[in-house]
Design a protein around this motif. Structure first.
Motif, short mmCIF file in Angstrom:
data_model
loop_
_atom_site.label_atom_id
_atom_site.label_comp_id
_atom_site.label_asym_id
_atom_site.label_seq_id
_atom_site.Cartn_x
_atom_site.Cartn_y
_atom_site.Cartn_z
N GLY A 75 10.32 -60.16 -36.35
CA GLY A 75 8.91 -60.03 -35.90
C GLY A 75 8.15 -61.47 -34.89
N PHE A 76 9.04 -62.18 -34.47
CA PHE A 76 9.44 -62.82 -33.28
C PHE A 76 10.49 -63.26 -32.32
N ASN A 77 10.10 -63.90 -31.08
CA ASN A 77 10.80 -62.86 -29.72
C ASN A 77 12.65 -64.31 -30.61
N ASP A 78 13.08 -64.08 -29.86
CA ASP A 78 14.15 -64.47 -30.24
C ASP A 78 14.37 -65.52 -28.85
N THR A 79 14.87 -66.91 -29.28
CA THR A 79 14.61 -67.76 -28.38
C THR A 79 15.96 -68.64 -28.45
N ILE A 80 15.96 -69.56 -26.92
CA ILE A 80 17.29 -70.53 -26.25
C ILE A 80 16.46 -71.10 -25.77
N VAL A 81 16.62 -72.74 -26.63
CA VAL A 81 16.39 -74.20 -26.63
C VAL A 81 17.57 -75.26 -25.97
N ILE A 86 13.93 -80.20 -30.02
CA ILE A 86 13.60 -79.93 -31.44
C ILE A 86 13.85 -81.52 -32.16
N TYR A 87 15.34 -81.66 -31.78
CA TYR A 87 15.83 -83.03 -32.92
C TYR A 87 14.61 -84.32 -32.04
N THR A 88 13.67 -83.82 -30.58
CA THR A 88 12.75 -85.31 -30.34
C THR A 88 10.69 -84.47 -30.82
N ALA A 89 11.53 -83.44 -31.27
CA ALA A 89 10.15 -83.28 -31.25
C ALA A 89 9.74 -83.20 -32.76
N LYS A 90 10.80 -82.69 -33.30
CA LYS A 90 11.13 -82.31 -35.14
C LYS A 90 10.06 -81.33 -34.90
N LYS A 91 10.24 -80.24 -34.25
CA LYS A 91 9.53 -79.06 -34.10
C LYS A 91 9.43 -78.14 -33.23
N PHE A 92 9.02 -76.52 -33.53
CA PHE A 92 8.97 -75.59 -32.52
C PHE A 92 8.30 -74.55 -32.68
N GLU A 93 7.74 -74.06 -31.91
CA GLU A 93 6.56 -73.43 -32.33
C GLU A 93 7.33 -71.43 -31.30
N MET A 94 7.38 -70.70 -32.35
CA MET A 94 8.22 -68.90 -32.04
C MET A 94 6.55 -68.11 -31.61
#
Length: 302
Positions: A75-81, A86-94
Motif C-alpha cells: 500500500g506504500f511506494n517502494d523507497t530507496i534511501v 534513517i540511522y540519524t533521524a531514527k524514523k522514516f515516513e512512507m
C-alpha cells in the motif's frame, strides 16, 4: 612500518564495528506506524522487518550506514534511501501508493469452481525457508483461455521444521497481477494487509478471499507469501560447514513453506528481494518437473 601496520589494523577494526540500526516507520499522511514493513540493504543479504508498532532494529557493520536501503510495504511506494538518513533521524515516513478502487458489484455466483495446483500434504518433498533478508516467494497461476474467473480460496502448505520451537509463526499473503512485458509480478490486487499464521500442529492454512471480489486478469495471477523478519518468527539453525567442518549458527525466520515438484511448466516461480524480482528454478532429477511452492488456488468461473 610497525606504526603504519598498527594504524591499518586499528582502522580495519573500527570499520568492522557494528552499530544498532533502529527506528520507526510511519505513514507520512496519518503519522501512524506501519507494521511489517520490510527493510533490505541493497547488494547485501541483510535486512529486517518492522513489528506491530512499526519499530525495527538490526545490528549491522558501521560501513552499512553508507549503503542504500530499500523499504517496502503493502500500500506504500517502494523507497530507496541512504541508511545513514534513517540511522540519524531514527524514523522514516512512507508515502501511500495511489490507486483506484474498482467498483464492487455483489452478484449471486452460479458458476463452477476449479482448484489450480491441487496439493496434498503427502506431496510435500521440500521446503522454502528464509535467512538474512526478507523475501516474497510468488507462484504464477495462468489463466488459460483468458476465462472470466474470480479468486476464491487460497491454501498454503508448510513443511515441518524441528528447529522452530514456537507454536505459530506469521507471514503475509500477497496477490499480484502480471506485467504484460516482463511477465513478472506487477501491482498488488489484494490491497488489504492479510497476515496469516502457521501452526506447528497443522500442515496448511486456508483463507477464503471471495468477499474481496478479485477478478483473475486475462494474463494470469501471482500468489505470493512474504516472510516477516520479526522476533516472533526468529530461530537459529546449527550445521557444520562443508569445507571447514566447523560449527555454524545461522539466524533464520519461520515459516518454512512447503515445496512440490510439478510437471506443468506454466507454473512459474519468482522471488522478490533487495528491490527486484528474479526467476527461481529448481528441476527434479529427471528434469521433467519444477519445484514450486505448495500453494493451491480455488477460482470460480463466471
Amino acid at each position: 612500518m610497525r606504526i603504519f601496520l598498527f594504524f591499518f589494523l586499528l582502522v580495519s577494526q573500527l570499520s568492522a564495528q557494528e552499530v544498532l540500526f533502529e527506528g520507526h516507520i510511519y505513514d507520512k499522511k496519518t503519522k501512524e506506524p506501519i507494521p511489517y514493513a520490510n527493510l533490505s540493504f541493497l547488494n547485501t543479504l541483510k535486512g529486517t522487518s518492522t513489528d506491530e508498532d512499526g519499530h525495527f532494529y538490526l545490528d549491522v557493520p558501521s560501513s552499512f550506514l553508507e549503503k542504500q536501503l530499500h523499504i517496502s510495504s503493502l500500500g506504500f511506494n517502494d523507497t530507496i534511501v541512504v541508511a545513514k538518513t534513517i540511522y540519524t533521524a531514527k524514523k522514516f515516513e512512507m508515502v501511500e501508493e495511489p490507486f483506484e478502487l474498482d467498483e464492487v458489484v455483489v452478484t449471486q455466483n452460479l458458476g463452477n469452481s476449479e482448484v489450480m495446483n491441487p496439493v496434498s500434504s503427502y506431496n510435500i518433498t521440500s521446503g522454502f525457508s528464509s535467512s538474512s533478508t526478507p523475501w516474497v516467494l510468488a507462484l504464477y497461476f495462468p489463466n488459460i483461455g483468458a476465462q472470466k474467473k474470480k479468486v476464491g480460496k487460497v491454501t498454503i502448505f508448510f513443511q515441518k521444521n524441528k528447529n522452530f520451537k514456537r507454536q505459530t509463526s506469521k507471514f503475509r499473503l500477497r496477490i499480484y497481477d502480471v506485467d504484460v512485458k516482463t511477465k513478472k509480478p506487477n501491482k498488488d490486487i489484494l490491497r488489504k494487509s492479510v497476515v496469516l499464521e502457521s501452526d506447528v500442529d497443522k500442515d496448511f492454512v486456508s483463507i477464503d478471499l471471495s468477499a474481496f471480489n478479485m477478478k483473475v486478469p486475462e494474463s494470469g495471477i501471482y500468489i505470493g507469501v512474504e516472510w516477516l523478519f520479526v522476533p516472533y518468527n526468529w530461530y537459529t539453525n546449527t550445521f557444520k560447514h562443508q569445507l571447514t567442518n566447523k560449527k555454524v549458527v545461522e539466524d533464520r525466520f519461520a515459516p518454512t513453506f512447503g515445496g512440490i515438484y510439478n510437471k506443468n511448466q506454466n507454473f512459474k516461480v519468482m522471488v522478490y528481494g533487495m528491490g527486484e524480482w528474479t526467476d527461481f528454478q529448481v528441476k527434479s532429477k529427471d528434469y521433467s518437473k519444477n519445484l514450486v511452492p505448495a500453494i493451491s488456488l480455488k477460482v470460480t468461473k463466471e
